[in-house]
Scaffold this active site. Structure first.
Site, PDB file in Angstrom:
ATOM      1  N   ASN A  83      16.953  19.365   1.782  1.00 47.78           N
ATOM      2  CA  ASN A  83      18.294  19.683   2.266  1.00 47.78           C
ATOM      3  C   ASN A  83      18.334  21.028   2.993  1.00 47.78           C
ATOM      4  OD1 ASN A  83      19.007  17.398   0.865  1.00 47.78           O
ATOM      5  ND2 ASN A  83      20.716  18.352  -0.221  1.00 47.78           N
ATOM      6  N   ASP A 135      26.649  14.351  -8.089  1.00 46.88           N
ATOM      7  CA  ASP A 135      26.185  15.568  -8.751  1.00 46.88           C
ATOM      8  C   ASP A 135      26.909  15.736 -10.076  1.00 46.88           C
ATOM      9  OD1 ASP A 135      25.416  17.999  -9.658  1.00 46.88           O
ATOM     10  OD2 ASP A 135      25.985  19.145  -7.880  1.00 46.88           O
ATOM     11  N   GLY A 178      22.945  28.494  -0.164  1.00 46.32           N
ATOM     12  CA  GLY A 178      23.437  29.636   0.600  1.00 46.32           C
ATOM     13  C   GLY A 178      22.326  30.418   1.302  1.00 46.32           C
ATOM     14  N   ASP A 188      26.843  14.431   0.508  1.00 42.54           N
ATOM     15  CA  ASP A 188      26.196  15.541  -0.187  1.00 42.54           C
ATOM     16  C   ASP A 188      27.114  16.014  -1.322  1.00 42.54           C
ATOM     17  OD1 ASP A 188      24.335  17.562  -0.640  1.00 42.54           O
ATOM     18  OD2 ASP A 188      25.132  18.886   0.925  1.00 42.54           O
TER      19      ASP A 188
HETATM   20 ZN   LIG Z   1      22.862  21.084  -2.612  1.00 45.35          ZN
END
Ligand SMILES: [Zn+2]
Length: 341
Positions: A263, A105, A187, A83
């Site tokens: 996710n 990413d 979050g 991830d």
């Molecule tokens: Zn993420």
């Protein structure tokens, strides 16, 4: 069953019209909770580890726990995914370790915080895709940035994904899946008040899916942050502020419009912490740590099983024979040859 390719798992999900939860892990109890949920619901599953998880558990521990999971639950196809890889080095080390899928990413620079420019994103993502596909490993890229910060990842700025650019980056990098910024955040504190429907930029999902029918869309920050988990956690001595996640119905709507990987990290964290707090409070005289580690595993199992049913992956574990990474490598090589001829 060996660890399987994420690409195949998502291709099958697209055929079946369902989504697959990608659940974050850091320790043995979380992995066992997920695998028990997968067995109970007969679901294919994605287990993912952030950089934080790799440094917490240690690469070798994490990898061997996953090999144990594949061995103990042979009927469950399970992909092991990196991830938020922050750099080609992180992704390459995951591939060399045995991960069957990585996320590069490149929407953020290597610090995981500064918003990167587009050409940087294309360059690092292409570099990872070349390395990964030559080994049959799947690649997820990211375009646009989500709000919120989790595990030290995030700029805190929101930039929704541009469908035109999504098409361009897929064309130039050959990635299998793309994380899109469509209104979710990382979050627990995603929204300041209870979201009233229309949380997601559904038109963006539809448009990106229409332009990229063969690239799987990934929704990050997709925990639902259930009020009852926060209540339980606080009733057992916790001090979480009110928090609102993405309603499950919104995720289901996304899945109907082409989202395949969903996710979920925060919901597992909440479920575990609530279960551990309750266990400790219920038996203050108990000092065997298994009393609360067992509760943590059970908390994880419950929330994951619930999501597996809600995302539609339940019942699909036995639909297909997993391809080996060698077979996947072959497929990538043929696709690349076809593209240049
Ligand atoms: Zn993420």
């Amino acid at each position: 069953m060996p660890l399987v390719s994420l690409r195949q798992l998502l291709d099958e999900a697209a055929k079946g019209g369902y989504g697959v939860g990608a659940f974050n892990v850091n320790n043995m109890e979380q992995i066992q909770g997920i695998m028990e949920a997968a067995r109970a619901t007969n679901s294919p599953v994605i287990v993912q580890a952030s950089r934080g998880a790799r440094s917490y558990a240690g690469d070798r521990f994490l990898y061997h726990l996953m090999l144990a999971a594949a061995e103990v639950y042979p009927e469950i196809p399970v992909a092991l995914h990196q991830d938020h890889g922050n750099s080609p080095e992180t992704c390459i080390s995951a591939i060399d370790l045995g991960f069957t899928s990585v996320m590069m990413d490149g929407s953020l620079e290597a610090d995981g915080k500064s918003v990167a420019d587009y050409e940087y994103n294309v360059a690092v993502t292409r570099e990872v895709a070349e390395y990964a596909h030559a080994r049959g490993v799947t690649v997820e890229g990211e375009l646009g940035t989500l709000g919120g910060i989790e595990d030290g990842v995030g700029s805190g700025e929101v930039h929704l994904t541009d469908p035109e650019q999504a098409h361009d980056i897929v064309e130039r990098t050959g990635i299998d899946a793309i994380a899109v910024a469509i209104g979710t955040s990382h979050g627990a504190y995603k929204f300041s008040k209870k979201p009233d429907g229309q949380v997601l930029a559904m038109h963006l999902i539809e448009e990106i899916h229409r332009r990229l029918p063969d690239t799987h869309l990934v929704m990050h920050g997709s925990s639902s942050v259930p009020a009852d988990l926060i209540e339980r956690l606080n009733a057992a001595g916790g001090k979480m502020k009110p928090a609102f996640g993405v309603p499950v119905e919104e995720i289901q709507l996304g899945i109907r419009h082409g989202v395949r990987k969903v996710n979920v990290d925060t919901d597992g964290r909440l479920a575990i912490t609530a279960a551990v707090r309750e266990a400790l409070l219920a038996k203050p005289e108990e000092f065997d740590p298994r009393h609360f580690t067992k509760a943590s595993r059970e908390g994880m199992r419950e929330v994951v099983a619930e999501r597996m049913v809600q995302f539609g992956q339940a019942g699909h574990a036995g639909d297909y024979e997993p391809l080996s990474l060698d077979q996947m490598k072959q497929t990538y090589a043929e696709t690349a040859a076809g593209a240049t001829s």
